[in-house]
Design a protein around this motif. Structure first.
Motif, PDB file in Angstrom:
ATOM      1  N   GLU A 124      85.698  68.846 -41.242  1.00 25.41           N
ATOM      2  CA  GLU A 124      85.845  67.146 -40.577  1.00 25.41           C
ATOM      3  C   GLU A 124      85.100  67.273 -38.750  1.00 25.41           C
ATOM      4  O   GLU A 124      84.398  66.211 -38.333  1.00 25.41           O
ATOM      5  CB  GLU A 124      87.303  66.615 -40.819  1.00 25.41           C
ATOM      6  CG  GLU A 124      87.516  66.209 -42.530  1.00 25.41           C
ATOM      7  CD  GLU A 124      87.883  67.641 -43.280  1.00 25.41           C
ATOM      8  OE1 GLU A 124      88.023  67.787 -44.273  1.00 25.41           O
ATOM      9  OE2 GLU A 124      88.321  68.535 -42.151  1.00 25.41           O
ATOM     10  N   THR A 142      90.676  60.601 -33.434  1.00 24.25           N
ATOM     11  CA  THR A 142      89.622  59.860 -34.926  1.00 24.25           C
ATOM     12  C   THR A 142      90.145  60.550 -35.960  1.00 24.25           C
ATOM     13  O   THR A 142      90.176  60.096 -36.697  1.00 24.25           O
ATOM     14  CB  THR A 142      88.508  60.615 -34.399  1.00 24.25           C
ATOM     15  OG1 THR A 142      87.972  59.758 -33.407  1.00 24.25           O
ATOM     16  CG2 THR A 142      87.754  60.798 -35.540  1.00 24.25           C
ATOM     17  N   GLN A 146      91.943  58.629 -39.797  1.00 22.52           N
ATOM     18  CA  GLN A 146      91.019  58.368 -40.791  1.00 22.52           C
ATOM     19  C   GLN A 146      92.299  58.726 -41.912  1.00 22.52           C
ATOM     20  O   GLN A 146      92.640  59.973 -42.140  1.00 22.52           O
ATOM     21  CB  GLN A 146      90.145  59.542 -41.341  1.00 22.52           C
ATOM     22  CG  GLN A 146      89.023  59.424 -39.764  1.00 22.52           C
ATOM     23  CD  GLN A 146      87.783  60.747 -39.546  1.00 22.52           C
ATOM     24  OE1 GLN A 146      88.279  61.311 -40.345  1.00 22.52           O
ATOM     25  NE2 GLN A 146      86.796  60.310 -39.173  1.00 22.52           N
TER      26      GLN A 146
END
Length: 147
Positions: A124, A142, A146
């Motif tokens: 990812e 981050t 998600q």
């Protein structure tokens, strides 16, 4: 007589209010203890105000990573692409193909130009060596945000 008093937004729906920091369990793989130390020290327990690492699991071999991921739950895997004999890029691809609901993976690449390898591996995210603690923290935060 009824009154139409508006409900303040702060109390209208409590389900939208944050319930504290996102808590992560992280597996960290590198054959190099100095790399593992650099990641842990650079990231610390709070990579962001809203993200907390509650547990670190360190592995020095690919076999230990596979065993750990098969037996335990992790929110994030951080795999060193420069590890030997099996690098984190190949290991990421193997895990993504073999583990149902594989956790998110952040790979540590040899250089910034190796981002395409991270895409090939199905990771990812990627952060290149030399490791920048701020880049690690931002990337982890981050990924944690998600869903």
């Amino acid at each position: 007589m009824s009154s139409n008093v508006p409900v303040p937004a702060a109390t209208a729906d409590r389900s939208e209010q944050p319930s504290g920091p996102r808590q992560l369990t992280v597996l960290l793989y590198s054959d190099d203890s100095a790399t593992r130390d650099a990641v842990r020290v650079g990231v610390g327990r709070r990579p962001a105000k809203d993200v907390e690492i509650v547990a670190w699991r360190e592995c020095a071999t690919a076999a230990a990573v596979i065993d750990a991921v098969e037996k335990e739950h992790y929110d994030l895997l951080i795999l060193d692409g420069e590890a030997v004999p099996m690098g984190g890029l190949g290991l990421t691809r193997q895990l993504k193909n073999e583990i149902e609901n594989c956790p998110k993976v952040l790979v540590l690449t040899g250089r910034a130009a190796d981002g395409w390898l991270a895409s090939w591996s199905m990771a990812e995210a990627a952060v290149p060596h030399p490791l920048d603690p701020l880049a690690l923290c931002n990337t982890i935060a981050t990924l944690a945000r998600q869903d």
